[in-house]
Design a protein around this motif. Structure first.
Motif, PDB file in Angstrom:
ATOM      1  N   UNK A 109     -21.389 -69.134  18.122  1.00 18.53           N
ATOM      2  CA  UNK A 109     -20.497 -68.023  18.447  1.00 18.53           C
ATOM      3  C   UNK A 109     -19.594 -67.498  17.396  1.00 18.53           C
ATOM      4  N   UNK A 110     -18.874 -68.616  16.790  1.00 16.20           N
ATOM      5  CA  UNK A 110     -17.994 -68.416  15.646  1.00 16.20           C
ATOM      6  C   UNK A 110     -18.786 -67.452  14.476  1.00 16.20           C
ATOM      7  N   UNK A 111     -20.081 -68.002  14.012  1.00 20.33           N
ATOM      8  CA  UNK A 111     -20.643 -67.155  13.150  1.00 20.33           C
ATOM      9  C   UNK A 111     -21.133 -65.977  13.287  1.00 20.33           C
ATOM     10  N   UNK A 112     -21.382 -65.728  14.706  1.00 17.14           N
ATOM     11  CA  UNK A 112     -21.994 -64.266  15.312  1.00 17.14           C
ATOM     12  C   UNK A 112     -23.668 -64.531  15.281  1.00 17.14           C
ATOM     13  N   UNK A 113     -23.982 -65.719  15.028  1.00 18.97           N
ATOM     14  CA  UNK A 113     -25.521 -65.817  14.966  1.00 18.97           C
ATOM     15  C   UNK A 113     -26.121 -65.190  16.283  1.00 18.97           C
ATOM     16  N   UNK A 114     -25.362 -65.644  17.328  1.00 19.10           N
ATOM     17  CA  UNK A 114     -26.106 -65.270  18.709  1.00 19.10           C
ATOM     18  C   UNK A 114     -26.243 -63.636  18.783  1.00 19.10           C
ATOM     19  N   UNK A 115     -25.430 -62.859  18.234  1.00 15.67           N
ATOM     20  CA  UNK A 115     -25.440 -61.439  18.154  1.00 15.67           C
ATOM     21  C   UNK A 115     -27.006 -61.138  17.244  1.00 15.67           C
ATOM     22  N   UNK A 151     -29.631 -63.045  16.613  1.00 14.01           N
ATOM     23  CA  UNK A 151     -30.522 -63.447  17.708  1.00 14.01           C
ATOM     24  C   UNK A 151     -30.740 -62.422  18.611  1.00 14.01           C
ATOM     25  N   UNK A 152     -29.809 -62.006  19.396  1.00 16.08           N
ATOM     26  CA  UNK A 152     -29.969 -61.163  20.457  1.00 16.08           C
ATOM     27  C   UNK A 152     -30.334 -59.643  20.048  1.00 16.08           C
ATOM     28  N   UNK A 197     -30.070 -52.391  16.076  1.00 10.41           N
ATOM     29  CA  UNK A 197     -30.787 -53.709  15.811  1.00 10.41           C
ATOM     30  C   UNK A 197     -31.111 -53.839  14.345  1.00 10.41           C
ATOM     31  N   UNK A 198     -30.384 -53.425  13.487  1.00 15.02           N
ATOM     32  CA  UNK A 198     -30.408 -53.623  12.079  1.00 15.02           C
ATOM     33  C   UNK A 198     -29.402 -54.445  11.525  1.00 15.02           C
ATOM     34  N   UNK A 199     -29.110 -55.477  12.396  1.00 15.01           N
ATOM     35  CA  UNK A 199     -28.054 -56.559  12.064  1.00 15.01           C
ATOM     36  C   UNK A 199     -28.656 -57.518  10.749  1.00 15.01           C
ATOM     37  N   UNK A 200     -27.825 -57.451   9.776  1.00 12.73           N
ATOM     38  CA  UNK A 200     -28.355 -58.178   8.469  1.00 12.73           C
ATOM     39  C   UNK A 200     -27.548 -59.457   8.540  1.00 12.73           C
ATOM     40  N   UNK A 201     -28.373 -60.481   8.286  1.00 10.12           N
ATOM     41  CA  UNK A 201     -27.880 -61.831   8.578  1.00 10.12           C
ATOM     42  C   UNK A 201     -26.964 -62.536   7.412  1.00 10.12           C
ATOM     43  N   UNK A 202     -25.975 -62.798   7.511  1.00 10.48           N
ATOM     44  CA  UNK A 202     -25.164 -63.340   6.509  1.00 10.48           C
ATOM     45  C   UNK A 202     -25.410 -64.648   5.892  1.00 10.48           C
TER      46      UNK A 202
END
Length: 455
Positions: free
Chosen positions: A103-109, A111-112, A243-248
């Motif tokens: 949740x803190x890193x925003x990884x769930x966003x 994935x979603x 949905x074009x979220x770039x993974x950090x």
């Protein structure tokens, strides 16, 4: 700051009604049980009522066995307190730390977003994508967290009232359906594993648990998505989701760690009779990876983040184990099991159907964690005396405890869906009754024709 008088009055009424129900339960139980058993039943009714009406905070009610059981001469303090430090609890603690890091890193966003992009941008596609995303996330995160994280997305995607209802229910039901896929997905799963370990019964490895439950969850998700999609008018408007979220870098690092954890759990799990597994302790593995979130080089979490650990859920585990221990130690489980011995002559199909139906519909009005704590020792005693398939029937009860879809009080995701304002109780009950019946049917068939191979 002084409490709101109306709120204070409501709390006093809630505690008072719980006390009345507990006393009434004790008095009625005296007609059928000995005084010790009646005191235990009264105490449990009192706690279940408080869990239900929220007269006291969840964590406070969950600590009451430490006070009530010794005071009522049910169990001594030491016998109760040891239930709050069982090793299985540390498996869930590791899972909480991983969930907080995600949740803190925003990884769930991320994935979603990736999962939502797989489906077409239509009402039906969004319903399936929300249900699947919710199920996938709740397999490893708490179903409460998953529902809370996805609810804003579901509400954003449309302004249409009918679609909002279906999107919110897809998230809620998906979280409950996906929670059964892994042992850490929902509390009743861990209560079952803890009970099996406590009674030296054959346990289920992480990998085997997933093999057993995944087909059931997938089938329920397909049916849920199909039913929620019925009657949608063509041309309903759905908002576009970015949905074009770039993974950090941090998200990528955490994703690799989670992949390593899943791989280790899979490699560690025995596959009888072909592969013995590594023999590592799964509780230690989960806790190690949870603590790794603080390690130099990763540092996804600071110690201050540990405040987000839902300790009330950990206390709830302790209360559940304490109730189960009290049922066994006082002989109440055996006494109730004796009363249910008339079931032993019934076919296995009938027994599983009865257990599945009782647990599913009882869960609608009480905490599934509290209920499964009460049910497991009774089923164990009954199955032991009647020569039934103990592990199989306990597995049925555990999964059914998560598959209650009718009322807001049944599961946290249901309550969260109701809090959105997009769902009315009557609407949830209408869909939920159908899904309850489907769940009972599918769980019964799965147990008879698939799970038996694992026992």
């Amino acid at each position: 700051m002084l409490p709101n008088p109306s709120a204070l009055e409501a709390e006093v009424r809630a505690v008072g009604s719980a006390a009345i129900l507990g006393t009434l339960g004790y008095a009625l139980s005296l007609a059928l049980f000995e005084p010790l058993h009646a005191r235990l039943i009264g105490a449990i009714i009192f706690m279940v009522a408080l869990w239900t009406n929220e007269g006291l905070p969840l964590g406070v009610v969950s600590l009451l066995p430490l006070i009530l059981f010794p005071a009522l001469n049910i169990l001594p303090t030491d016998s109760v307190s040891e239930n709050y430090a069982k090793s299985i609890i540390f498996l869930f603690l590791g899972g909480f730390l991983l969930a907080i890091a995600v949740e803190k890193t925003g990884l769930h966003q991320v994935i979603a977003g990736r999962l939502l992009s797989v489906f077409p941008n239509t009402p039906r596609g969004i319903i399936f994508s929300l249900a699947l995303t919710s199920a996938a996330l709740s397999s490893f995160l708490s179903n409460t967290t998953t529902a809370l994280l996805l609810l804003p997305i579901g509400l954003f995607l449309t302004q249409d009232t009918a679609l909002k209802l279906r999107f919110v229910l897809a998230i809620s039901y998906g979280a409950s359906i996906g929670g059964i896929v892994t042992p850490i997905g929902t509390p009743p799963n861990l209560l079952l594993l803890g009970f099996l370990e406590e009674h030296a019964l054959p346990t289920v490895s992480f990998f085997n648990w997933m093999i057993m439950t995944l087909p059931l969850a997938v089938l329920m998700l397909l049916i849920t998505g199909f039913v929620l999609s019925l009657g949608i008018e063509p041309g309903k408007k759905v908002q576009e989701l970015d949905q074009n979220c770039v993974i950090s870098t941090n998200q990528r690092k955490l994703a690799w760690l989670l992949l390593a954890l899943i791989t280790l759990l899979l490699v560690n799990s025995p596959i009888k009779p072909w592969y013995p597994g590594l023999g590592l302790n799964e509780k230690g593995i989960l806790l190690f990876f949870g603590l790794l979130m603080f390690a130099p080089g990763f540092r996804f979490l600071e110690w201050s983040d540990s405040k987000k650990i839902p300790f009330e859920i950990i206390f709830l585990f302790g209360a559940g184990f304490s109730i189960a221990a009290a049922f066994s130690a006082t002989g109440l489980a055996g006494r109730i099991a004796e009363s249910l011995m008339l079931l032993k002559g019934l076919p296995t199909l009938a027994i599983i159907l009865i257990v599945a139906s009782l647990v599913t519909f009882t869960t609608e009005i009480t905490s599934n964690t509290a209920l499964i704590s009460i049910v497991l020792p009774i089923i164990y005693a009954l199955a032991s005396q009647a020569g039934m398939e103990t592990g199989l029937i306990m597995m049925v009860a555990t999964i059914c405890a998560s598959y209650a879809f009718m009322l807001p009080i049944a599961t946290p995701p249901n309550a969260i869906a109701m809090s959105s304002g997009a769902v009315k109780v009557k609407q949830m009950a209408s869909y939920g009754l159908l899904f309850n019946l489907l769940g009972i049917t599918l769980i019964t068939l799965t147990a008879l024709f698939y799970w038996r191979d694992f026992y």
